[in-house]
Design a protein around this motif. Structure first.
Motif, PDB file in Angstrom:
ATOM      1  N   UNK A   1      -6.271  26.907  46.091  1.00 57.90           N
ATOM      2  CA  UNK A   1      -6.132  25.013  46.457  1.00 57.90           C
ATOM      3  C   UNK A   1      -4.720  24.586  46.096  1.00 57.90           C
ATOM      4  N   UNK A   2      -3.884  25.779  46.360  1.00 57.12           N
ATOM      5  CA  UNK A   2      -2.514  25.392  45.560  1.00 57.12           C
ATOM      6  C   UNK A   2      -1.599  24.175  46.625  1.00 57.12           C
ATOM      7  N   UNK A   3      -1.050  23.532  47.112  1.00 55.02           N
ATOM      8  CA  UNK A   3      -0.317  23.053  47.531  1.00 55.02           C
ATOM      9  C   UNK A   3       0.674  23.692  47.796  1.00 55.02           C
ATOM     10  N   UNK A   4       1.186  24.117  48.559  1.00 56.01           N
ATOM     11  CA  UNK A   4       2.980  25.323  48.922  1.00 56.01           C
ATOM     12  C   UNK A   4       3.658  24.573  49.633  1.00 56.01           C
ATOM     13  N   UNK A   5       3.387  23.234  49.997  1.00 56.02           N
ATOM     14  CA  UNK A   5       4.617  22.646  51.034  1.00 56.02           C
ATOM     15  C   UNK A   5       5.538  22.276  49.870  1.00 56.02           C
ATOM     16  N   UNK A   6       6.660  22.581  50.572  1.00 49.18           N
ATOM     17  CA  UNK A   6       8.374  22.603  50.200  1.00 49.18           C
ATOM     18  C   UNK A   6       9.031  21.433  50.104  1.00 49.18           C
ATOM     19  N   UNK A   7       9.833  20.350  49.513  1.00 51.48           N
ATOM     20  CA  UNK A   7      10.666  19.579  49.649  1.00 51.48           C
ATOM     21  C   UNK A   7      10.809  19.742  51.282  1.00 51.48           C
ATOM     22  N   UNK A   8      12.071  18.573  51.580  1.00 55.27           N
ATOM     23  CA  UNK A   8      12.460  19.021  52.267  1.00 55.27           C
ATOM     24  C   UNK A   8      14.228  19.205  51.778  1.00 55.27           C
ATOM     25  N   UNK A   9      14.829  19.062  50.695  1.00 53.99           N
ATOM     26  CA  UNK A   9      16.121  20.146  49.871  1.00 53.99           C
ATOM     27  C   UNK A   9      15.114  21.472  49.863  1.00 53.99           C
ATOM     28  N   UNK A  10      13.793  22.064  49.670  1.00 60.01           N
ATOM     29  CA  UNK A  10      13.715  23.263  49.363  1.00 60.01           C
ATOM     30  C   UNK A  10      13.921  24.019  51.014  1.00 60.01           C
ATOM     31  N   UNK A  11      13.343  22.398  51.932  1.00 60.64           N
ATOM     32  CA  UNK A  11      13.133  23.295  53.259  1.00 60.64           C
ATOM     33  C   UNK A  11      14.636  24.074  53.562  1.00 60.64           C
ATOM     34  N   UNK A  12      15.471  23.343  53.158  1.00 58.02           N
ATOM     35  CA  UNK A  12      17.504  22.976  54.119  1.00 58.02           C
ATOM     36  C   UNK A  12      17.609  24.380  53.590  1.00 58.02           C
ATOM     37  N   UNK A  13      17.225  24.768  52.019  1.00 54.86           N
ATOM     38  CA  UNK A  13      17.217  26.020  51.213  1.00 54.86           C
ATOM     39  C   UNK A  13      16.467  27.334  51.713  1.00 54.86           C
ATOM     40  N   UNK A  14      15.343  26.724  51.926  1.00 59.74           N
ATOM     41  CA  UNK A  14      15.058  28.129  53.173  1.00 59.74           C
ATOM     42  C   UNK A  14      15.952  28.695  54.247  1.00 59.74           C
ATOM     43  N   UNK A  15      16.187  27.715  55.283  1.00 57.45           N
ATOM     44  CA  UNK A  15      17.194  27.779  56.896  1.00 57.45           C
ATOM     45  C   UNK A  15      18.215  28.191  55.711  1.00 57.45           C
ATOM     46  N   UNK A  16      19.115  27.793  55.110  1.00 52.91           N
ATOM     47  CA  UNK A  16      20.001  28.744  54.980  1.00 52.91           C
ATOM     48  C   UNK A  16      20.182  29.842  54.545  1.00 52.91           C
ATOM     49  N   UNK A  17      18.879  30.265  53.306  1.00 54.04           N
ATOM     50  CA  UNK A  17      18.574  31.638  53.422  1.00 54.04           C
ATOM     51  C   UNK A  17      18.032  32.640  54.477  1.00 54.04           C
ATOM     52  N   UNK A  18      17.414  31.647  55.329  1.00 50.95           N
ATOM     53  CA  UNK A  18      17.172  32.518  57.120  1.00 50.95           C
ATOM     54  C   UNK A  18      18.548  32.533  57.216  1.00 50.95           C
ATOM     55  N   UNK A  19      19.573  31.673  57.639  1.00 50.77           N
ATOM     56  CA  UNK A  19      20.909  31.147  58.504  1.00 50.77           C
ATOM     57  C   UNK A  19      21.305  32.708  58.079  1.00 50.77           C
ATOM     58  N   UNK A  20      21.657  33.006  56.683  1.00 50.85           N
ATOM     59  CA  UNK A  20      22.366  33.398  55.807  1.00 50.85           C
ATOM     60  C   UNK A  20      22.569  34.682  55.560  1.00 50.85           C
ATOM     61  N   UNK A  21      21.011  35.293  55.070  1.00 48.33           N
ATOM     62  CA  UNK A  21      20.465  36.311  55.230  1.00 48.33           C
ATOM     63  C   UNK A  21      19.513  37.473  55.813  1.00 48.33           C
TER      64      UNK A  21
END
Length: 152
Positions: free
Chosen positions: A22-42
């Protein structure tokens, strides 16, 4: 929410442990932007090159999830900057080498790969906007402890 053509926020935040506990694993807006960069670049360049599904075993981890699985809360996973993954049917060493020679990344770790078993282990890769160190390492066990050595 799409992070790139072939990757979604849902797959980069999925966690059986978080669901079970029951752990909330929702990233913040900043963490979502980091995930976008990871996806886009790698991750997306990997998907485009190999034309095969990239299976994410671990992406973003909230601090609470990090504690639950015995990871550090300072991990790049907790910042939305890292993912662990494989492509079934492609050697993890071949995959890691391709990433090394064809993408920008911060840390690339060939985790627990054995030459005798090309499908062993998995690949960990992080991307840190503007501060990529390009560290290419191999993780292995030595007397029960994880050790790291550079791959040249």
């Amino acid at each position: 929410m799409k992070l790139s053509n072939n990757f979604s926020l849902k797959e980069l935040t999925a966690s059986q442990t978080a669901e079970r506990k029951g752990i909330d694993n929702t990233p913040s807006a900043e963490h979502q932007e980091n995930l976008k960069s990871l996806c886009t670049n790698v991750l997306q360049p990997i998907r485009d090159h190999f034309s095969r599904v990239v299976t994410i075993s671990s992406g973003y981890r909230s601090p609470e999830l990090c504690v639950a699985i015995g990871s550090k809360t300072t991990s790049q996973h907790a910042k939305g900057e890292a993912a662990d993954f494989e492509i079934f049917g492609v050697s993890n060493k071949e995959l890691a080498d391709w990433i090394h020679y064809n993408t920008q990344y911060d840390q690339l770790i060939l985790e627990y790969w054995k030459e005798s078993d090309p499908n062993s282990g998995w690949v960990h890769c992080s991307y840190s906007q503007g501060k990529n160190r390009r560290q290419y390492l191999r993780a292995y066990k030595d007397e029960g402890k994880t050790k790291y050595e550079p791959i040249v």
